[in-house]
Motif scaffolding. Structure first.
Motif, short mmCIF file in Angstrom:
data_model
loop_
_atom_site.label_atom_id
_atom_site.label_comp_id
_atom_site.label_asym_id
_atom_site.label_seq_id
_atom_site.Cartn_x
_atom_site.Cartn_y
_atom_site.Cartn_z
N HIS A 37 0.86 -1.04 0.09
CA HIS A 37 0.04 0.19 0.01
C HIS A 37 0.67 1.15 -0.04
CE1 HIS A 37 -3.15 -2.73 0.88
NE2 HIS A 37 -2.73 -3.20 1.98
N THR A 38 2.20 1.33 -0.83
CA THR A 38 3.06 2.33 -0.27
C THR A 38 3.03 3.03 -1.80
OG1 THR A 38 4.28 1.44 0.76
CG2 THR A 38 5.17 3.66 -0.67
N GLY A 66 0.39 5.07 0.80
CA GLY A 66 -0.26 5.31 1.65
C GLY A 66 -1.22 6.25 2.67
N PHE A 91 0.28 4.00 -8.76
CA PHE A 91 0.18 5.05 -7.59
C PHE A 91 -0.16 6.22 -8.32
CE2 PHE A 91 3.94 3.88 -6.53
CZ PHE A 91 5.02 4.72 -6.38
N ILE A 132 -5.71 6.95 -7.79
CA ILE A 132 -5.16 7.08 -6.30
C ILE A 132 -4.70 7.99 -5.57
CG2 ILE A 132 -3.42 5.58 -5.61
CD1 ILE A 132 -3.93 3.05 -7.03
N LEU A 133 -3.74 8.53 -6.86
CA LEU A 133 -3.01 10.02 -6.48
C LEU A 133 -4.43 10.64 -5.53
CD1 LEU A 133 0.01 11.32 -7.68
CD2 LEU A 133 -2.65 12.81 -7.67
N LYS A 162 -7.91 8.81 -3.47
CA LYS A 162 -7.86 7.78 -1.98
C LYS A 162 -6.65 8.41 -1.53
CE LYS A 162 -6.55 3.38 -1.27
NZ LYS A 162 -5.68 2.11 -1.63
N LEU A 163 -5.47 9.39 -2.35
CA LEU A 163 -4.68 9.96 -1.64
C LEU A 163 -4.63 12.07 -1.15
CD1 LEU A 163 -1.07 8.14 -3.22
CD2 LEU A 163 -2.79 7.50 -0.72
N LYS A 167 6.42 12.52 -0.63
CA LYS A 167 5.57 11.61 -0.20
C LYS A 167 5.31 11.88 1.47
CE LYS A 167 8.09 7.43 -1.24
NZ LYS A 167 8.24 7.10 0.95
#
Length: 285
Positions: free
Chosen positions: A12-13, A15, A83, A88-89, A92-93, A131
């Motif tokens: 999950h990296t 995340g 990701f 995702i980017l 989700k993030l 990150k």
């Protein structure tokens, strides 16, 4: 069956804390069940404190598990990494391309439209992803049993290539070790502990897998292989940054590989070819 280590990135990296820690638990549960050595690549992500506690608690129970860090708030990979996709980017993030995704060749952050175009036209293009918080780096460098690893990919070229003529890249390739030592000096960290993270810790973890070559390295004592670095702790400095990722570090005077001088007065000795692959013996099971 063979006692070899597995070195892995977490599922999950990058995340959030929950996802990162769950990824670490997945790896460590397998390592414990199989009594197998395991390294988590780059624990310097969300939830790193809890992951470090898992590692240290398991080592206290004689499991050979560890993690590595590098002293930068940003990582690097190819632009086609899953990701980076908007779902995702962004979704989700909750990140923005203009704040997170940096192109070292263009020397600027990318917009979402930039990303969409480049991932189609140049899918293996290396980009930098911010990150983590730079403030956390100092804490990473003093974690118990941690290994400093650059994660830098090979740079192909000739000895006489000047870095000014090469494409820009993540500074970790040129500056990881010197930056770690510089930060230790500037923040009054335990220098002996810092040197262990740069040398001894990796040798101990790998030596404990049965790799005899690493049982002979990572220490300065009689009978050990003379892999040595002579640096000035008062001046050692990384000169690479995100805008210019290739300048070599300064303050390192000599490097010996297997007792042969590979760096002399800060200059590479090009004729030295003393490095060798460190392999398990074929009958080591």
């Amino acid at each position: 069956d063979y006692g070899r280590q597995a070195c892995v990135h977490l599922r999950h990296t990058p995340g959030n804390t929950t996802g990162e820690v769950n990824g670490a638990k997945e790896i460590l549960a397998n390592a414990v069940a199989l009594k197998a050595p395991a390294c988590i690549n780059h624990i310097n992500s969300a939830g790193w404190g809890q992951v470090q506690r898992l590692l240290t608690n398991l080592r206290a129970q004689s499991f050979n598990v560890w993690g590595d860090v590098y002293p930068y708030e940003a990582g690097s990979t190819s632009i086609n990494a899953v990701f980076f996709r908007p779902e995702i980017l962004e979704d989700k993030l909750g990140w923005k391309y203009e704040e997170r995704l940096y192109d070292p060749e263009l020397n600027r952050f990318l917009s979402k439209q930039d990303y969409l175009e480049l991932v189609e036209s140049d899918p293996v293009r290396a980009v930098i992803i911010y990150k983590s918080s730079a403030d956390e780096i100092i804490e990473w460098l003093q974690l118990e049993g941690v290994v400093i690893a650059s994660d830098g990919m090979p740079l192909f070229g000739e000895w006489d290539d000047k870095h000014e003529e090469l494409p820009n890249t993540h500074p970790r390739r040129a500056g990881t070790r010197a930056k770690s030592l510089r930060l230790a000096r500037e923040h009054d960290l335990d220098m002996v502990k810092m040197i262990a993270a740069l040398s001894t810790n990796a040798a101990v973890h790998l030596g404990n897998t049965g790799l005899k070559a690493m049982q002979e390295r990572g220490r300065i004592q009689k009978g050990m292989i003379a892999d040595l670095t002579l640096f000035d702790p008062g001046t050692v400095t990384d000169n690479a940054n995100y805008a210019n990722g290739l300048p070599t570090s300064t303050g390192v005077e000599y490097v010996l590989v297997s007792g042969q001088i590979a760096l002399e007065r800060g200059e590479v000795v090009e004729a030295t070819r003393a490095g060798k692959a460190l392999r398990f013996e074929s009958n080591n099971r």
